[in-house]
Structure formats: C-alpha cells, structure tokens
Write an enzyme that holds these catalytic residues in place. Structure first.
Site, mmCIF file in Angstrom:
data_model
loop_
_atom_site.group_PDB
_atom_site.id
_atom_site.type_symbol
_atom_site.label_atom_id
_atom_site.label_comp_id
_atom_site.label_asym_id
_atom_site.label_seq_id
_atom_site.Cartn_x
_atom_site.Cartn_y
_atom_site.Cartn_z
ATOM 1 N N SER A 145 36.643 -0.568 -6.533
ATOM 2 C CA SER A 145 36.966 -0.508 -7.657
ATOM 3 C C SER A 145 37.314 1.166 -7.890
ATOM 4 C CB SER A 145 35.096 0.549 -8.046
ATOM 5 O OG SER A 145 34.917 0.819 -8.918
ATOM 6 N N TYR A 158 27.889 4.880 -4.837
ATOM 7 C CA TYR A 158 28.380 3.174 -5.511
ATOM 8 C C TYR A 158 29.835 3.171 -5.140
ATOM 9 C CZ TYR A 158 30.914 0.569 -8.799
ATOM 10 O OH TYR A 158 32.121 -0.248 -9.266
HETATM 11 P P1 NAP Z 1 28.800 -7.408 -16.148
HETATM 12 O O1 NAP Z 1 30.304 -8.011 -16.881
HETATM 13 O O2 NAP Z 1 28.263 -6.883 -15.910
HETATM 14 O O3 NAP Z 1 28.560 -8.703 -14.600
HETATM 15 C C1 NAP Z 1 27.549 -9.045 -13.844
HETATM 16 C C2 NAP Z 1 28.079 -10.432 -13.120
HETATM 17 O O4 NAP Z 1 27.175 -9.960 -11.916
HETATM 18 C C3 NAP Z 1 26.975 -11.172 -14.076
HETATM 19 O O5 NAP Z 1 27.198 -12.540 -14.344
HETATM 20 C C4 NAP Z 1 25.392 -11.206 -13.455
HETATM 21 O O6 NAP Z 1 25.010 -12.415 -14.469
HETATM 22 C C5 NAP Z 1 26.066 -10.750 -12.266
HETATM 23 N N1 NAP Z 1 24.844 -10.285 -11.303
HETATM 24 C C6 NAP Z 1 24.494 -9.535 -11.148
HETATM 25 N N2 NAP Z 1 23.546 -9.228 -10.744
HETATM 26 C C7 NAP Z 1 23.415 -10.084 -9.683
HETATM 27 C C8 NAP Z 1 23.548 -10.337 -8.250
HETATM 28 N N3 NAP Z 1 22.582 -9.044 -7.601
HETATM 29 N N4 NAP Z 1 23.628 -11.362 -7.434
HETATM 30 C C9 NAP Z 1 24.566 -12.255 -8.403
HETATM 31 N N5 NAP Z 1 25.242 -12.010 -9.735
HETATM 32 C C10 NAP Z 1 24.804 -10.688 -10.081
HETATM 33 O O7 NAP Z 1 30.053 -6.952 -14.324
HETATM 34 P P2 NAP Z 1 31.545 -6.110 -14.319
HETATM 35 O O8 NAP Z 1 31.958 -5.545 -14.625
HETATM 36 O O9 NAP Z 1 32.190 -8.036 -14.232
HETATM 37 O O10 NAP Z 1 31.716 -6.034 -12.498
HETATM 38 C C11 NAP Z 1 31.602 -7.335 -11.995
HETATM 39 C C12 NAP Z 1 32.775 -6.635 -10.578
HETATM 40 O O11 NAP Z 1 33.449 -5.489 -10.842
HETATM 41 C C13 NAP Z 1 31.490 -5.279 -9.361
HETATM 42 O O12 NAP Z 1 31.715 -5.279 -8.111
HETATM 43 C C14 NAP Z 1 31.642 -3.810 -10.292
HETATM 44 O O13 NAP Z 1 31.631 -3.406 -8.968
HETATM 45 C C15 NAP Z 1 33.454 -4.141 -10.433
HETATM 46 N N6 NAP Z 1 33.794 -3.349 -11.439
HETATM 47 C C16 NAP Z 1 33.573 -3.224 -12.452
HETATM 48 C C17 NAP Z 1 34.786 -2.050 -12.966
HETATM 49 C C18 NAP Z 1 33.879 -1.772 -14.325
HETATM 50 O O14 NAP Z 1 34.664 -1.168 -15.130
HETATM 51 N N7 NAP Z 1 34.072 -2.807 -14.888
HETATM 52 C C19 NAP Z 1 35.007 -1.367 -12.725
HETATM 53 C C20 NAP Z 1 35.130 -1.323 -11.160
HETATM 54 C C21 NAP Z 1 34.962 -2.295 -10.652
HETATM 55 P P3 NAP Z 1 23.101 -12.416 -14.281
HETATM 56 O O15 NAP Z 1 22.163 -11.088 -15.154
HETATM 57 O O16 NAP Z 1 23.097 -13.612 -14.809
HETATM 58 O O17 NAP Z 1 22.881 -12.122 -12.636
#
Ligand code: NAP
Length: 253
Positions: A145, A158
């Site tokens: 991130s 985080y």
């Molecule tokens: P998201 O849209 O909320 O999606 C999260 C996904 O992870 C869902 O499919 C959820 O499904 C699954 N999940 C959650 N906890 C889990 C666990 N313990 N084991 C297995 N699956 C799990 O999240 P996102 O924003 O795409 O984030 C994905 C990654 O990108 C993360 O590493 C986050 O730190 C990183 N990131 C995000 C951002 C941002 O702004 N969005 C920025 C920088 C980095 P279920 O609920 O069915 O488990």
C-alpha cells in the site's frame, strides 16, 4: 481499459482474497489474459458469486473458501489447485485486515497480532505450502500500500505491516531466485469496500485526491494492470521490486 493481450495462456494463477475489489480485479485480468485462475475468500456465497461473474466472461476459474488464517484452508487451496491444474505459475497475496484506527501505542496486543498475522505471516505460510509447486519462470506478487511508505495516522500499524511487505519482497526475491520472481504492488487509495470508510467521507476523499498528481482515486483496473505486468514475462528481468500505483502520491524517490 486499454486493449489487453493473452500473456497468461496456459498459466495457473492463485489470487487470495479475490471475490471482490482489487483481488477480484487481478483475477479477472489474469483470466482474461488466458490464465486459469483460482479465487478464494472467507465466504462461500461470495466465492460462488465471483466464480459466476468470471465464468460469464469466459474465464477458466476454480473457487474455494480460504480464510488466509486457516492452515487447513490454505493447504486445501494449494492441493485443489494442483489437483485440478497440475502446477502453479502465479501467486498473488492480496489479503489484508485493518481492524483499528488507534495509534500504535494504544493498539491492543491481540490487534497487533491480527495485523501481523493477516497482512504478513499468512502470506509467508501460504508460500511455504505452494513453493514446491511453483514452476520455473513463476511469479509471486504481494499487495502492499502507499501507506507502507509513510504510515498515516489512523492507518499507522496497518501501514507498518505494509512496509514489512517491501522487505519481504526483497528477501524472498533473493531466496526464490532464479526460478521465481517476487514483486509487489503498492496501490494508492481505491474506492473498494475495504477503503470505504475513507473514500466515502467527502473531506477525507478530498485530501486523498489533493495528494495525487492525477487528481483521481485509483481503480481496481489500475492495480490489476500493474500486477499483471509484474506477473508476466514482460517483467522477466524484474524481481524484488515494488511498483507504486498511486497517481503520483508522494512515496519515495
Ligand atoms: P475489498 O474490496 O474489501 O475486498 C476484500 C476481499 O478480501 C474480499 O473478497 C473478501 O471476501 C476477502 N477477504 C477479507 N478478509 C479475508 C481473509 N482473512 N481471508 C481471505 N479473504 C479475505 O478490499 P481491497 O480494497 O480490494 O483490498 C485488497 C488489498 O489491497 C489489501 O491487501 C489492501 O490492504 C490493499 N490495498 C487496498 C487499498 C484501497 O484503497 N482499497 C489501498 C492500498 C492497498 P470475504 O469477505 O468473503 O472474505
């Protein structure tokens, strides 16, 4: 979206936490480029829905329940992948948790443990199980991130776990060379469920936008394109690197 190629024809890719958001976007991109993709998350219903969406786009997909903290489910993820497709070419470690907005000195030990466990340790444990099945020319991608470069207030611990992934990328790139490349994508802010507490708050959103040079938030397609580049042979001389995809948000030189 730019026109996409077929760089993953004949390849097998596991993407964790991939039933929505960035993980789903990456799985979709790899699948559209020809990979057989193995998607997973904690809830069967979410897995089933995501599998249907990907199948609807003509993608070869296997969906499994895998909470990344569950050793049995991690083993099953690797076993079922190898049973069905015989090998693994790409692993994208995408799962993360952000259970607190407290300062680091106020964060309870159980929460510190959870952050380390979900955001760093479980990726290592998954790779320990998967490593024997990784092919020559394979690729591991971590999802860090922008907060890993300067952990902000409210996302401090985080952010520190995301800093750890930058080091893990370097360390494993050395350990897994020359057969496997290990790289990392550091996304800026993307309006997903995970980030909704930030991106749906107008004043926070405005301050995030002001930090970018491109004056917009990221999209799951932006992150998928970066991950697909790093996982592909286009990046065959790139390992141990982190690609920041954050619209010019200040990070490092
Ligand atoms: P998201 O849209 O909320 O999606 C999260 C996904 O992870 C869902 O499919 C959820 O499904 C699954 N999940 C959650 N906890 C889990 C666990 N313990 N084991 C297995 N699956 C799990 O999240 P996102 O924003 O795409 O984030 C994905 C990654 O990108 C993360 O590493 C986050 O730190 C990183 N990131 C995000 C951002 C941002 O702004 N969005 C920025 C920088 C980095 P279920 O609920 O069915 O488990």
């Amino acid at each position: 979206m730019a026109k996409i190629g077929r760089r993953f024809e004949g390849k097998v890719a596991i993407v964790t936490a991939s039933t929505q958001g960035i993980g789903f976007g990456i799985a979709e991109r790899l699948g559209l480029e020809g990979a057989a993709v193995v998607i997973s998350s904690r809830r069967q219903k979410n897995v089933d829905e995501a599998v249907e969406k990907l199948k609807g786009k003509g993608i070869e997909v296997l969906g499994l329940v895998c909470h990344v903290s569950d050793a049995q489910q991690r083993n099953n993820l690797v076993e079922k992948t190898v049973e069905k497709y015989g090998k693994i070419d790409v692993i994208v470690c995408n799962a993360a948790a952000n259970p607190t907005v407290d300062g680091i000195l106020e964060t309870k030990e159980s929460v510190l443990d959870k952050l380390w466990e979900i955001n760093v340790k479980t990726s290592i444990l998954l790779l320990q199980v998967a490593a024997p099945h990784l092919q020559k020319g394979s690729s591991v991608i971590f999802i860090s991130s922008i907060t890993g470069f300067h952990p902000p207030q409210g996302l401090a611990m985080y952010g520190v776990t995301k800093t750890a992934l930058l080091g893990l990328t370097k360390a494993l790139a050395a350990e897994m060379a020359p057969n496997t490349r290990v790289n990392c994508v550091a996304p800026g802010f993307v309006p997903t469920h995970f980030a909704s507490f930030l991106t749906t708050n107008e004043s926070i959103k405005k301050s995030l936008l002001e930090k970018t040079l491109l004056n917009r938030l990221g999209t799951t397609h932006d992150m998928a394109a970066a991950a697909a580049y790093l996982a592909s042979d286009d990046a065959s001389y790139v390992t141990g690197e982190t690609l920041i995809v954050a619209g010019g948000t200040p990070s490092r030189l």
